[in-house]
Design an enzyme around this catalytic site. Structure first.
Site, short mmCIF file in Angstrom:
data_model
loop_
_atom_site.label_atom_id
_atom_site.label_comp_id
_atom_site.label_asym_id
_atom_site.label_seq_id
_atom_site.Cartn_x
_atom_site.Cartn_y
_atom_site.Cartn_z
N GLY A 46 -8.91 129.15 80.96
CA GLY A 46 -8.73 130.54 80.42
C GLY A 46 -7.95 131.52 81.39
O GLY A 46 -7.73 131.15 82.43
N GLU A 62 -3.27 130.38 77.40
CA GLU A 62 -3.84 129.82 78.66
C GLU A 62 -4.23 128.36 78.71
O GLU A 62 -4.19 127.83 79.81
CB GLU A 62 -5.10 130.68 78.88
CG GLU A 62 -5.02 132.32 79.34
CD GLU A 62 -4.44 132.44 80.84
OE1 GLU A 62 -4.55 131.44 81.64
OE2 GLU A 62 -3.84 133.51 81.01
N GLU A 114 -6.72 120.76 89.12
CA GLU A 114 -7.36 119.39 88.74
C GLU A 114 -7.76 119.78 87.25
O GLU A 114 -8.12 120.98 87.18
CB GLU A 114 -8.18 118.62 89.52
CG GLU A 114 -7.89 118.24 90.85
CD GLU A 114 -9.02 117.68 91.57
OE1 GLU A 114 -9.76 116.76 90.90
OE2 GLU A 114 -9.12 118.10 92.87
#
Length: 144
Positions: A46, A62, A114
């Protein structure tokens, strides 16, 4: 248009609990943060609301930037506004939930080092108040 106010204003973010259910097992998607604060900690994907977008546009943007996922159907879950939840400044987040297809493969991008799927009952060290956010969604059976 310039914005100037005599009083401080909080920042607004949109975060997402993206989950999948595989053989009855629920997993949530987390990103490893690439930048401070909480660099190298896991978090919900986000980010900050831009001035010219809705919350729904923000969360979709996002999520695409940080995980590469598109086309998810987001449902607004809850707002979180505890003082001190972000060490940089006053931040209020609106959290959305989306169910992902079990075959989706998120790819890290933007602020994410990641991406990985986690069992919500066995989370890694989390940034901000994101562990609380996930536990609240689980306790309300919001992830089904």
């Amino acid at each position: 248009m310039a914005y100037t106010y005599p009083y401080p204003r909080p920042a607004v973010t949109a975060d997402a609990i993206i989950y999948k259910k595989n053989s009855g097992i629920i997993e949530v998607l987390l990103i490893k943060r690439a930048h401070p604060p909480f660099q190298d900690c896991w978090a919900l994907p986000g980010g900050f609301l831009d001035m010219a977008e809705t919350l729904e546009e923000c969360v979709a943007r996002e999520i695409e930037e940080e995980t590469g996922l598109i086309g998810l159907r987001f449902e607004q879950f809850e707002a979180f506004s505890a003082l001190g939840r972000d060490p940089r400044h006053r931040t209020i987040t609106i959290v959305f939930v989306a169910k992902a297809d079990t075959a989706c493969i998120p790819q890290p991008g933007s602020d994410a080092k990641e991406t990985a799927w986690f069992d919500p009952s066995n989370l890694p060290p989390m940034a901000f108040d994101h562990e609380l956010v996930i536990k609240k969604a689980v306790s309300r059976a919001f992830l089904e």
